[in-house]
Design a protein around this motif. Structure first.
Motif, PDB file in Angstrom:
ATOM      1  N   HIS A  31      56.680  19.204  -7.421  1.00 51.96           N
ATOM      2  CA  HIS A  31      57.265  17.898  -7.146  1.00 51.96           C
ATOM      3  C   HIS A  31      56.566  17.168  -5.998  1.00 51.96           C
ATOM      4  O   HIS A  31      56.889  16.017  -5.708  1.00 51.96           O
ATOM      5  N   LEU A  32      55.618  17.849  -5.361  1.00 46.09           N
ATOM      6  CA  LEU A  32      54.867  17.252  -4.258  1.00 46.09           C
ATOM      7  C   LEU A  32      53.381  17.456  -4.528  1.00 46.09           C
ATOM      8  O   LEU A  32      52.712  18.245  -3.849  1.00 46.09           O
ATOM      9  N   PRO A  33      52.835  16.787  -5.508  1.00 47.65           N
ATOM     10  CA  PRO A  33      51.431  17.018  -5.887  1.00 47.65           C
ATOM     11  C   PRO A  33      50.488  16.698  -4.743  1.00 47.65           C
ATOM     12  O   PRO A  33      50.692  15.754  -3.983  1.00 47.65           O
ATOM     13  N   GLY A  34      49.468  17.526  -4.620  1.00 51.90           N
ATOM     14  CA  GLY A  34      48.458  17.284  -3.603  1.00 51.90           C
ATOM     15  C   GLY A  34      48.704  17.959  -2.279  1.00 51.90           C
ATOM     16  O   GLY A  34      47.910  17.813  -1.344  1.00 51.90           O
ATOM     17  N   ILE A  35      49.800  18.729  -2.154  1.00 57.77           N
ATOM     18  CA  ILE A  35      50.063  19.363  -0.866  1.00 57.77           C
ATOM     19  C   ILE A  35      49.075  20.492  -0.625  1.00 57.77           C
ATOM     20  O   ILE A  35      48.490  21.059  -1.547  1.00 57.77           O
ATOM     21  N   GLY A  36      48.922  20.839   0.656  1.00 56.70           N
ATOM     22  CA  GLY A  36      47.997  21.886   1.034  1.00 56.70           C
ATOM     23  C   GLY A  36      48.527  23.272   0.724  1.00 56.70           C
ATOM     24  O   GLY A  36      49.645  23.450   0.239  1.00 56.70           O
ATOM     25  N   GLU A  37      47.706  24.268   1.019  1.00 57.80           N
ATOM     26  CA  GLU A  37      48.067  25.658   0.767  1.00 57.80           C
ATOM     27  C   GLU A  37      48.917  26.203   1.914  1.00 57.80           C
ATOM     28  O   GLU A  37      49.025  25.608   2.980  1.00 57.80           O
ATOM     29  N   SER A  38      49.508  27.374   1.683  1.00 55.79           N
ATOM     30  CA  SER A  38      50.292  28.027   2.731  1.00 55.79           C
ATOM     31  C   SER A  38      49.388  28.341   3.921  1.00 55.79           C
ATOM     32  O   SER A  38      48.206  28.652   3.758  1.00 55.79           O
ATOM     33  N   TRP A  39      49.949  28.288   5.119  1.00 59.26           N
ATOM     34  CA  TRP A  39      49.101  28.366   6.315  1.00 59.26           C
ATOM     35  C   TRP A  39      49.768  29.045   7.503  1.00 59.26           C
ATOM     36  O   TRP A  39      49.096  29.419   8.478  1.00 59.26           O
ATOM     37  N   THR A  40      51.082  29.239   7.484  1.00 55.97           N
ATOM     38  CA  THR A  40      51.777  29.665   8.692  1.00 55.97           C
ATOM     39  C   THR A  40      51.624  31.143   9.011  1.00 55.97           C
ATOM     40  O   THR A  40      51.894  31.562  10.145  1.00 55.97           O
ATOM     41  N   ARG A  41      51.198  31.939   8.053  1.00 53.26           N
ATOM     42  CA  ARG A  41      51.113  33.392   8.293  1.00 53.26           C
ATOM     43  C   ARG A  41      50.163  33.729   9.445  1.00 53.26           C
ATOM     44  O   ARG A  41      50.402  34.699  10.188  1.00 53.26           O
ATOM     45  N   ASP A  42      49.109  32.967   9.603  1.00 54.64           N
ATOM     46  CA  ASP A  42      48.105  33.294  10.622  1.00 54.64           C
ATOM     47  C   ASP A  42      47.968  32.219  11.690  1.00 54.64           C
ATOM     48  O   ASP A  42      47.012  32.236  12.462  1.00 54.64           O
ATOM     49  N   HIS A  43      48.916  31.305  11.742  1.00 50.78           N
ATOM     50  CA  HIS A  43      48.845  30.204  12.708  1.00 50.78           C
ATOM     51  C   HIS A  43      49.861  30.437  13.813  1.00 50.78           C
ATOM     52  O   HIS A  43      51.066  30.534  13.558  1.00 50.78           O
ATOM     53  N   ALA A  44      49.398  30.541  15.049  1.00 51.06           N
ATOM     54  CA  ALA A  44      50.298  30.816  16.166  1.00 51.06           C
ATOM     55  C   ALA A  44      51.247  29.642  16.394  1.00 51.06           C
ATOM     56  O   ALA A  44      50.869  28.474  16.247  1.00 51.06           O
ATOM     57  N   LEU A  45      52.459  29.962  16.761  1.00 48.19           N
ATOM     58  CA  LEU A  45      53.383  28.925  17.201  1.00 48.19           C
ATOM     59  C   LEU A  45      52.915  28.383  18.545  1.00 48.19           C
ATOM     60  O   LEU A  45      52.181  29.051  19.280  1.00 48.19           O
ATOM     61  N   PRO A  46      53.300  27.161  18.907  1.00 44.46           N
ATOM     62  CA  PRO A  46      52.818  26.553  20.159  1.00 44.46           C
ATOM     63  C   PRO A  46      53.026  27.475  21.358  1.00 44.46           C
ATOM     64  O   PRO A  46      54.123  27.996  21.577  1.00 44.46           O
ATOM     65  N   GLY A  47      51.947  27.687  22.089  1.00 38.23           N
ATOM     66  CA  GLY A  47      51.981  28.563  23.253  1.00 38.23           C
ATOM     67  C   GLY A  47      51.629  29.999  22.948  1.00 38.23           C
ATOM     68  O   GLY A  47      51.409  30.797  23.864  1.00 38.23           O
ATOM     69  N   GLY A  48      51.563  30.371  21.671  1.00 38.74           N
ATOM     70  CA  GLY A  48      51.332  31.753  21.300  1.00 38.74           C
ATOM     71  C   GLY A  48      49.900  32.072  20.929  1.00 38.74           C
ATOM     72  O   GLY A  48      49.651  33.057  20.227  1.00 38.74           O
ATOM     73  N   GLU A  49      48.970  31.273  21.387  1.00 37.88           N
ATOM     74  CA  GLU A  49      47.570  31.455  21.003  1.00 37.88           C
ATOM     75  C   GLU A  49      46.948  32.716  21.607  1.00 37.88           C
ATOM     76  O   GLU A  49      45.922  33.196  21.117  1.00 37.88           O
ATOM     77  N   ARG A  50      47.553  33.250  22.671  1.00 33.95           N
ATOM     78  CA  ARG A  50      47.009  34.450  23.310  1.00 33.95           C
ATOM     79  C   ARG A  50      48.073  35.540  23.326  1.00 33.95           C
ATOM     80  O   ARG A  50      49.252  35.280  23.568  1.00 33.95           O
ATOM     81  N   ARG A  51      47.618  36.772  23.120  1.00 35.20           N
ATOM     82  CA  ARG A  51      48.547  37.901  23.084  1.00 35.20           C
ATOM     83  C   ARG A  51      48.530  38.693  24.385  1.00 35.20           C
ATOM     84  O   ARG A  51      49.422  39.511  24.622  1.00 35.20           O
ATOM     85  N   ASP A  52      47.527  38.474  25.222  1.00 35.85           N
ATOM     86  CA  ASP A  52      47.407  39.232  26.474  1.00 35.85           C
ATOM     87  C   ASP A  52      48.243  38.551  27.556  1.00 35.85           C
ATOM     88  O   ASP A  52      47.721  37.905  28.468  1.00 35.85           O
ATOM     89  N   LEU A  53      49.550  38.706  27.484  1.00 38.06           N
ATOM     90  CA  LEU A  53      50.447  37.943  28.352  1.00 38.06           C
ATOM     91  C   LEU A  53      50.294  38.319  29.819  1.00 38.06           C
ATOM     92  O   LEU A  53      50.374  37.453  30.702  1.00 38.06           O
ATOM     93  N   ASP A  54      50.104  39.599  30.110  1.00 33.57           N
ATOM     94  CA  ASP A  54      49.929  39.996  31.512  1.00 33.57           C
ATOM     95  C   ASP A  54      48.703  39.330  32.112  1.00 33.57           C
ATOM     96  O   ASP A  54      48.717  38.887  33.271  1.00 33.57           O
TER      97      ASP A  54
END
Length: 507
Positions: free
Chosen positions: A387-410
């Protein structure tokens, strides 16, 4: 597809146009808005209150597979949740952290072989490489985790799950949606939605009473416990669904034991109660499961629930607690799909998506849990794709939420303190573990603690309040001290009054 979000004009006579209108700003609604916006869909999300104002801030604060669901043979649900647990640990490391659980053995409730078999499945149902430690058996008389427990508990089991800041997870889904072009309207109620051949026309009423009209090709009903009411009274769409509202309450008491492990307690009624380290100085205890028939947004814990949770703790710990020890409590309702189970604790925690495809699509969300919200959104977009032709592919599995780009918090904390040596380390640590790489946006041009503005208690300064109001839709005291943070645990009534005055001056 429209690549940018529309602008909503003030006059009621002007109609803004979107590809999708999402009604509901809980974890499911914001996750769908995020996923859709990242695929190039123009999205408007409206929420009658604050983001995560209700059930999405009243969870047990866990990202978990649901060990107890294995007894109900809900292997698909557990598998899905375990896979999502790994995704969340990877994409939101500032909000989600590993947590080790200790399960004291009660042989008259569940035999050891049954627990070992369940934990084996729990370790392997994700069918992939796990980043968390596996399960095992321990002697509680020799393990540090056995020290707080009553002496007759000699054997236990350990396994891994994760802890989450649930309300912040919801807010960051909305923030990522906005960063991808979505329009997020809080304190804005959808009062009427009318279907036509080319979509939905909806009236959105703001807190000040002003009404805006929008048109959307697709309507998403993510109103949680009001999902059926929305269909009945707002969209006027017939349906066959029934929800069972299950009330879950939690209590928070001063820290009951040292260490950073949690406990899973089995009760004689075969329910599970958790004791979880919380905000450094506290222990979170929950939850209850009670059928609820009142207003889902006017909740408070009952005396019987407090007594039940205290009794659960007193069955296991040497140190007993009473209702007088409760520092804070909260309650929420889970809108669960009615699967005709008699016991509230046995109702499925899975979700159902109902797509009414024509003449304009309406997707309703029933049930669900915090852990699987991202997958739910991906599933929703898969159903809406025709029902929404032309939409992009799934993407959230590997995209960090805002602020989560780094895992080395310490390392991030160390870098923030080196760049700003005047910054109090405790404040820096809390910021990194709440805002991640966005912490610099709070600092701005500050060069001293004084530059952060008035201190409201608990480490909360005006600069953080300004950031939350400017970029995370905070407006009221509870938005800040109970949802975007839990600093209310550390603030006095005087602190709260000072913060309320500051917020009033901003408007």
């Amino acid at each position: 597809m429209t690549s940018t979000s529309a602008t909503i004009a003030n006059p009621a006579s002007s109609t803004a146009r979107f590809d999708m209108l999402v009604v509901g700003g809980g974890i499911n609604g914001t996750a769908i808005a995020r996923d859709a916006a990242g695929r190039g869909v123009s999205v408007c999300l409206c929420e009658a209150d604050d983001l995560a104002a209700h059930a999405s801030s009243a969870s047990t604060k866990l990202i978990h597979g649901g060990l107890r669901y294995l007894e109900q043979f809900a292997f698909g649900l557990v598998h899905e949740a375990l896979v999502e647990r790994e995704v969340m640990l990877r994409t939101a490391p500032h909000l989600v952290r590993p947590l080790r659980f200790v399960l004291p053995h009660e042989p008259h409730l569940r035999p050891a072989w049954q627990i070992r078999a369940g934990l084996f499945l729990y370790d392997h149902l994700d069918l992939g490489r796990r980043t968390l430690s596996g399960s095992g058996r321990i002697g509680l008389d020799q393990h540090a985790a056995g020290n707080p427990l009553q002496d007759h508990y000699r054997t236990g089991f350990v396994y891994s799950d994760a802890q989450v800041q649930d309300a912040r997870l919801t807010v960051l889904n909305a923030l990522d949606a906005e960063m991808h072009g979505a329009r997020i309207l809080t304190r804005t109620r959808c009062t009427h939605a009318e279907r036509s051949d080319d979509g939905w026309t909806a009236d959105l009423q703001r807190a000040d009473g002003r009404t805006t009209r929008v048109h959307a090709k697709t309507l998403i009903n993510a109103t949680g416990p009001r999902a059926t009411r929305f269909l009945d009274t707002v969209a006027h769409v017939p349906h066959q669904h029934q929800l069972r509202l299950i009330k879950g309450s939690h209590i928070v008491v001063p820290k009951l034991y040292p260490g950073d492990h949690a406990y899973t307690f089995q009760l004689p009624d075969r329910r599970i109660v958790f004791a979880i380290p919380y905000e450094h100085d506290w222990t979170l205890i929950g939850t209850t499961d009670i059928e609820y028939h009142g207003d889902p947004f006017a909740l408070a814990i009952d005396d019987d629930e407090v007594t039940y949770l205290c009794a659960a703790i007193n069955c296991y710990f040497k140190r007993s607690i009473s209702p007088a020890d409760v520092h804070w409590s909260y309650s929420g309702v889970r809108p669960l799909v009615d699967d005709r189970k008699a016991r509230a604790s046995e109702i499925t925690r899975g979700y159902q998506l109902e797509l009414d495809a024509g003449p304009a699509p309406l997707l309703s969300v029933f049930g669900g849990k915090v852990t699987t919200a991202r997958h739910l959104a991906e599933d929703a977009m898969a159903r809406l794709r025709p029902h929404l032709p032309g939409i992009g592919e799934s993407w959230t599995r590997d995209h960090a939420l805002p602020g989560g780009e780094r895992r080395d918090l310490d390392t991030c904390v160390d870098e923030l303190c080196r760049a700003h040596p005047w910054l109090v380390p405790e404040v820096a640590t809390r910021w990194i573990r709440s805002y991640g790489t966005r912490s610099e946006r709070i600092l701005g041009s500050a060069r001293s603690m004084a530059d952060l503005g008035p201190h409201f208690g608990g480490g909360l300064h005006a600069a953080e309040v300004d950031y939350l109001c400017r970029e995370e839709w905070a407006r009221e005291v509870d938005d800040i001290i109970w949802r975007r943070s839990k600093l209310g645990l550390r603030m006095t009534p005087g602190n709260v009054e000072q913060l309320a005055g500051y917020l009033a001056a901003l408007t």
